[in-house]
Scaffold this motif. Sequence first.
Motif, PDB file in Angstrom:
ATOM      1  N   UNK A   1      40.365  -1.642  13.738  1.00 57.60           N
ATOM      2  CA  UNK A   1      41.472  -0.957  13.088  1.00 57.60           C
ATOM      3  C   UNK A   1      42.799  -1.137  13.817  1.00 57.60           C
ATOM      4  N   UNK A   2      42.765  -1.735  15.008  1.00 61.78           N
ATOM      5  CA  UNK A   2      43.987  -1.882  15.787  1.00 61.78           C
ATOM      6  C   UNK A   2      45.071  -2.666  15.076  1.00 61.78           C
ATOM      7  N   UNK A   3      44.697  -3.742  14.388  1.00 60.88           N
ATOM      8  CA  UNK A   3      45.692  -4.564  13.689  1.00 60.88           C
ATOM      9  C   UNK A   3      46.376  -3.762  12.593  1.00 60.88           C
ATOM     10  N   UNK A   4      45.595  -2.974  11.854  1.00 64.60           N
ATOM     11  CA  UNK A   4      46.183  -2.133  10.812  1.00 64.60           C
ATOM     12  C   UNK A   4      47.116  -1.086  11.415  1.00 64.60           C
ATOM     13  N   UNK A   5      46.711  -0.513  12.552  1.00 61.96           N
ATOM     14  CA  UNK A   5      47.548   0.492  13.213  1.00 61.96           C
ATOM     15  C   UNK A   5      48.870  -0.122  13.675  1.00 61.96           C
ATOM     16  N   UNK A   6      48.806  -1.337  14.208  1.00 57.28           N
ATOM     17  CA  UNK A   6      50.026  -2.029  14.639  1.00 57.28           C
ATOM     18  C   UNK A   6      50.940  -2.271  13.444  1.00 57.28           C
ATOM     19  N   UNK A   7      50.363  -2.767  12.350  1.00 56.62           N
ATOM     20  CA  UNK A   7      51.148  -3.070  11.155  1.00 56.62           C
ATOM     21  C   UNK A   7      51.840  -1.827  10.619  1.00 56.62           C
TER      22      UNK A   7
ATOM     23  N   UNK B   1      53.168  -2.804   4.080  1.00 55.36           N
ATOM     24  CA  UNK B   1      52.525  -1.711   4.829  1.00 55.36           C
ATOM     25  C   UNK B   1      53.080  -0.344   4.450  1.00 55.36           C
ATOM     26  N   UNK B   2      54.310  -0.326   3.927  1.00 60.13           N
ATOM     27  CA  UNK B   2      54.905   0.945   3.542  1.00 60.13           C
ATOM     28  C   UNK B   2      54.134   1.659   2.453  1.00 60.13           C
ATOM     29  N   UNK B   3      53.484   0.880   1.569  1.00 53.41           N
ATOM     30  CA  UNK B   3      52.705   1.499   0.501  1.00 53.41           C
ATOM     31  C   UNK B   3      51.545   2.311   1.057  1.00 53.41           C
ATOM     32  N   UNK B   4      50.972   1.872   2.169  1.00 56.85           N
ATOM     33  CA  UNK B   4      49.886   2.613   2.814  1.00 56.85           C
ATOM     34  C   UNK B   4      50.451   3.717   3.704  1.00 56.85           C
TER      35      UNK B   4
ATOM     36  N   UNK C   1      48.559  10.301   5.896  1.00 56.68           N
ATOM     37  CA  UNK C   1      48.803  10.376   7.343  1.00 56.68           C
ATOM     38  C   UNK C   1      48.324   9.098   8.032  1.00 56.68           C
ATOM     39  N   UNK C   2      48.864   8.824   9.206  1.00 62.07           N
ATOM     40  CA  UNK C   2      48.629   7.563   9.885  1.00 62.07           C
ATOM     41  C   UNK C   2      47.147   7.203  10.063  1.00 62.07           C
ATOM     42  N   UNK C   3      46.273   8.099  10.545  1.00 61.21           N
ATOM     43  CA  UNK C   3      44.863   7.696  10.713  1.00 61.21           C
ATOM     44  C   UNK C   3      44.202   7.283   9.401  1.00 61.21           C
ATOM     45  N   UNK C   4      44.506   8.018   8.324  1.00 59.67           N
ATOM     46  CA  UNK C   4      43.918   7.684   7.026  1.00 59.67           C
ATOM     47  C   UNK C   4      44.523   6.394   6.490  1.00 59.67           C
ATOM     48  N   UNK C   5      45.832   6.248   6.646  1.00 56.55           N
ATOM     49  CA  UNK C   5      46.499   5.029   6.186  1.00 56.55           C
ATOM     50  C   UNK C   5      45.967   3.805   6.925  1.00 56.55           C
ATOM     51  N   UNK C   6      45.715   3.952   8.222  1.00 55.02           N
ATOM     52  CA  UNK C   6      45.182   2.855   9.015  1.00 55.02           C
ATOM     53  C   UNK C   6      43.803   2.440   8.527  1.00 55.02           C
ATOM     54  N   UNK C   7      42.962   3.420   8.250  1.00 56.91           N
ATOM     55  CA  UNK C   7      41.627   3.118   7.751  1.00 56.91           C
ATOM     56  C   UNK C   7      41.693   2.448   6.380  1.00 56.91           C
ATOM     57  N   UNK C   8      42.570   2.927   5.510  1.00 56.29           N
ATOM     58  CA  UNK C   8      42.683   2.354   4.175  1.00 56.29           C
ATOM     59  C   UNK C   8      43.196   0.917   4.217  1.00 56.29           C
TER      60      UNK C   8
ATOM     61  N   UNK D   1      42.915  -1.150   6.765  1.00 53.61           N
ATOM     62  CA  UNK D   1      41.860  -1.968   7.352  1.00 53.61           C
ATOM     63  C   UNK D   1      40.767  -2.274   6.327  1.00 53.61           C
ATOM     64  N   UNK D   2      40.375  -1.285   5.533  1.00 53.67           N
ATOM     65  CA  UNK D   2      39.368  -1.504   4.488  1.00 53.67           C
ATOM     66  C   UNK D   2      39.886  -2.483   3.438  1.00 53.67           C
ATOM     67  N   UNK D   3      41.156  -2.356   3.098  1.00 56.62           N
ATOM     68  CA  UNK D   3      41.756  -3.275   2.129  1.00 56.62           C
ATOM     69  C   UNK D   3      41.717  -4.715   2.648  1.00 56.62           C
ATOM     70  N   UNK D   4      42.074  -4.910   3.920  1.00 57.21           N
ATOM     71  CA  UNK D   4      42.045  -6.241   4.514  1.00 57.21           C
ATOM     72  C   UNK D   4      40.625  -6.797   4.543  1.00 57.21           C
ATOM     73  N   UNK D   5      39.673  -5.938   4.878  1.00 56.31           N
ATOM     74  CA  UNK D   5      38.276  -6.378   4.940  1.00 56.31           C
ATOM     75  C   UNK D   5      37.799  -6.868   3.578  1.00 56.31           C
ATOM     76  N   UNK D   6      38.073  -6.094   2.535  1.00 48.86           N
ATOM     77  CA  UNK D   6      37.668  -6.504   1.180  1.00 48.86           C
ATOM     78  C   UNK D   6      38.397  -7.769   0.747  1.00 48.86           C
ATOM     79  N   UNK D   7      39.668  -7.869   1.106  1.00 49.98           N
ATOM     80  CA  UNK D   7      40.481  -9.025   0.735  1.00 49.98           C
ATOM     81  C   UNK D   7      39.916 -10.305   1.347  1.00 49.98           C
TER      82      UNK D   7
END
Length: 261
Positions: A180-186, A231-234, A239-246, A248-254
């Motif tokens: 999830x680090x990459x999503x958190x950075x983004x 990234x603004x849409x997420x 909140x940041x922890x939920x947005x980060x997880x979402x 990351x999940x989006x990237x994984x599915x993509x």
Amino acid sequence: MIATAAPNRRTDAWAWRFIGTALSFALFGIGGMVLRVLVLPVLCHWPGLPEARRFRARRAICKAFWAHVQFMARTGVLNYRFDGVERLGRPGQVIIANHPSLIDVVFLIGHVRDANCVVKHKLWKNPCMHGPIVTAQYISNNGSAEMLDIAASVLQKGETLIVFPEGTRTTPGQPPEFHRGAAAIALRGARIVTPVYISVTPTTLTKAEPWYRIPLRRPYFSLRVGEDIDPGAFRDAAPMPIASRRLNDHLHRLYQRELGL
């Protein structure tokens, strides 16, 4: 560069590709030492602001990596194609890539002139890579919260940042597992997220695979730049922890969809 069809037998210049691969590894090590001992010290002591010295160092590494890719392609070690590369290198852009092979970072840094990069912390101890990494001010993936802040800050300053969210090479045949680090950075600092889908056929230089295990056919590297993600849409939706997880999940599915896994 477009790959050509190759027969599925050992006569696909296997012996020459073995020699070429050995030369590629040797040249990479020698090139790293030349950069560290001769090139980068001159560039870093040349007059100019710290930002200018950093830019010169990154440009030298970019040119060296680009030349290395061309050497491997022109000697027949591999074939490759990089679609959409002109859309990489924008200010505040985080480039997300999967990691099927040892040389993925060479392709990306070699084609993005002034990119920053999150790299494995153990490379700081590599005598060939330590000097270039420190001089170019790349970011250590040491797992600390400070690393996330540093990565976000360089994006906020307008740098381009390359991140491999898996942290290590993908197991062949398995979908990439993103941390999830990459999503958190983004979410903390990126203006735009751009995925790069990398595939290698047949697989080579994968996790725990020695360099001398040369595939029967010449490997073909396909690097394809995907559609931008805001990234603004997420960030604005949760909140940041939920947005980060979402995210990351989006990237994984993509990546599962685009890589056909």
